[in-house]
Design an enzyme around this catalytic site. Structure first.
Site, short mmCIF file in Angstrom:
data_model
loop_
_atom_site.label_atom_id
_atom_site.label_comp_id
_atom_site.label_asym_id
_atom_site.label_seq_id
_atom_site.Cartn_x
_atom_site.Cartn_y
_atom_site.Cartn_z
N GLU A 164 41.96 32.56 35.30
CA GLU A 164 42.25 34.00 35.35
C GLU A 164 43.53 34.27 36.13
O GLU A 164 44.32 35.16 35.77
CB GLU A 164 41.07 34.74 35.98
CG GLU A 164 39.82 34.74 35.10
CD GLU A 164 38.62 35.36 35.78
OE1 GLU A 164 37.65 35.70 35.07
OE2 GLU A 164 38.62 35.51 37.02
N GLU A 182 43.74 36.30 40.53
CA GLU A 182 42.47 36.17 39.80
C GLU A 182 41.89 37.55 39.50
O GLU A 182 41.40 37.80 38.38
CB GLU A 182 41.49 35.35 40.63
CG GLU A 182 40.09 35.28 40.06
CD GLU A 182 39.04 35.00 41.11
OE1 GLU A 182 37.86 35.27 40.85
OE2 GLU A 182 39.40 34.53 42.20
N ASP A 191 38.20 30.64 37.94
CA ASP A 191 39.01 31.56 38.76
C ASP A 191 40.50 31.29 38.58
O ASP A 191 41.31 32.21 38.44
CB ASP A 191 38.63 31.42 40.23
CG ASP A 191 37.24 31.93 40.55
OD1 ASP A 191 36.66 32.63 39.69
OD2 ASP A 191 36.73 31.63 41.64
N ASP A 211 41.44 38.75 35.53
CA ASP A 211 40.14 39.10 34.96
C ASP A 211 40.24 40.38 34.13
O ASP A 211 39.67 40.49 33.04
CB ASP A 211 39.12 39.27 36.09
CG ASP A 211 37.76 39.72 35.58
OD1 ASP A 211 37.14 38.97 34.83
OD2 ASP A 211 37.35 40.84 35.94
#
Length: 226
Positions: free
Chosen positions: A121, A45, A118, A49
């Site tokens: 990502e 995650e 989450d 991002d």
């Protein structure tokens, strides 16, 4: 590694065949079932991002070569925020493939916005590590699709816009009144009403008060501008 039927079906929906299926399994594994040997999606995650941010920053620059930094920043934020990631995750039914502990399943984890955002990502990072930046970029641009072209409207903060509308007409700032709350504690649904001193009002519902306020402001702004 042999994938479960649910994970294989998600791989098909995602549109990327993994050379290393273990990456996809980790991207779909919540900390409630992760272990030192199995791992969970938190580290992916973190990486996803950053990959998403780079792809979106570049896409926005290419989409509008004349935009200033001040114009680009809210568009960027609208595209990479958790709410948007969760919306994309729902479109490909990521929740159905998540590997959750019993407590998370009992509290509706497959539908939780933060959890879906989450995991989305993490899936991006899994594709990046499996096939490189170009593959991750292509995936993101395909899944985000028209959001990039329509982001100007999405980036507009409805509460700010409504307050500016009121100030321009010498009205006090809008009020946001909690009208009701329904649903279980783990998945509440809030109803909020946005009100202007002129007597106009609009209601909206969402899973958080913040989102309900934004939606109510958006609805009221559309009504008064019409």
């Amino acid at each position: 590694m042999k994938l479960s039927a649910e994970t294989r079906a998600f791989e098909d929906r995602l549109g990327h065949r993994f050379a290393d299926p273990a990456l996809l399994v980790r991207a779909l594994t919540h900390s409630s079932v992760g272990s030192p040997t199995r791992g969970d999606y938190q580290r992916l995650e973190f990486l996803g991002d950053r990959v998403l941010g780079l792809v979106m920053a570049e896409a926005l620059l290419e989409a509008d070569p004349d935009a200033t930094e001040g114009q680009l920043a809210p568009r960027f934020n609208a595209l990479v925020r958790k709410e948007t990631c969760a919306a994309v995750a729902r479109e490909i039914d990521l929740g159905a493939a998540l590997k959750l502990g019993r407590s998370e399943m009992m509290t509706g984890g497959r539908r939780k916005q933060a959890l879906l955002g989450d995991a989305m990502e993490a899936v991006i990072a899994a594709v990046y590590r499996d096939a490189g930046f170009a593959a991750a970029q292509a995936l993101i641009l395909r899944l985000w699709g028209g959001r990039i072209l329509s982001v100007e409207a999405d980036a507009r903060d409805a509460k700010t816009a409504l307050q500016e509308w009121a100030q321009a007409r010498k009205l006090p700032p809008p009020d946001y009144v909690d009208v009701g709350r329904d649903g279980p504690d783990h998945a509440p649904l809030f109803t909020v009403e946005a009100r202007l001193a002129s007597g106009q009002a609009a209601q909206a519902q969402a899973r958080s008060k913040r989102d309900a306020q934004q939606l109510a402001a958006k609805a009221l702004l559309a009504a008064v501008e019409a």
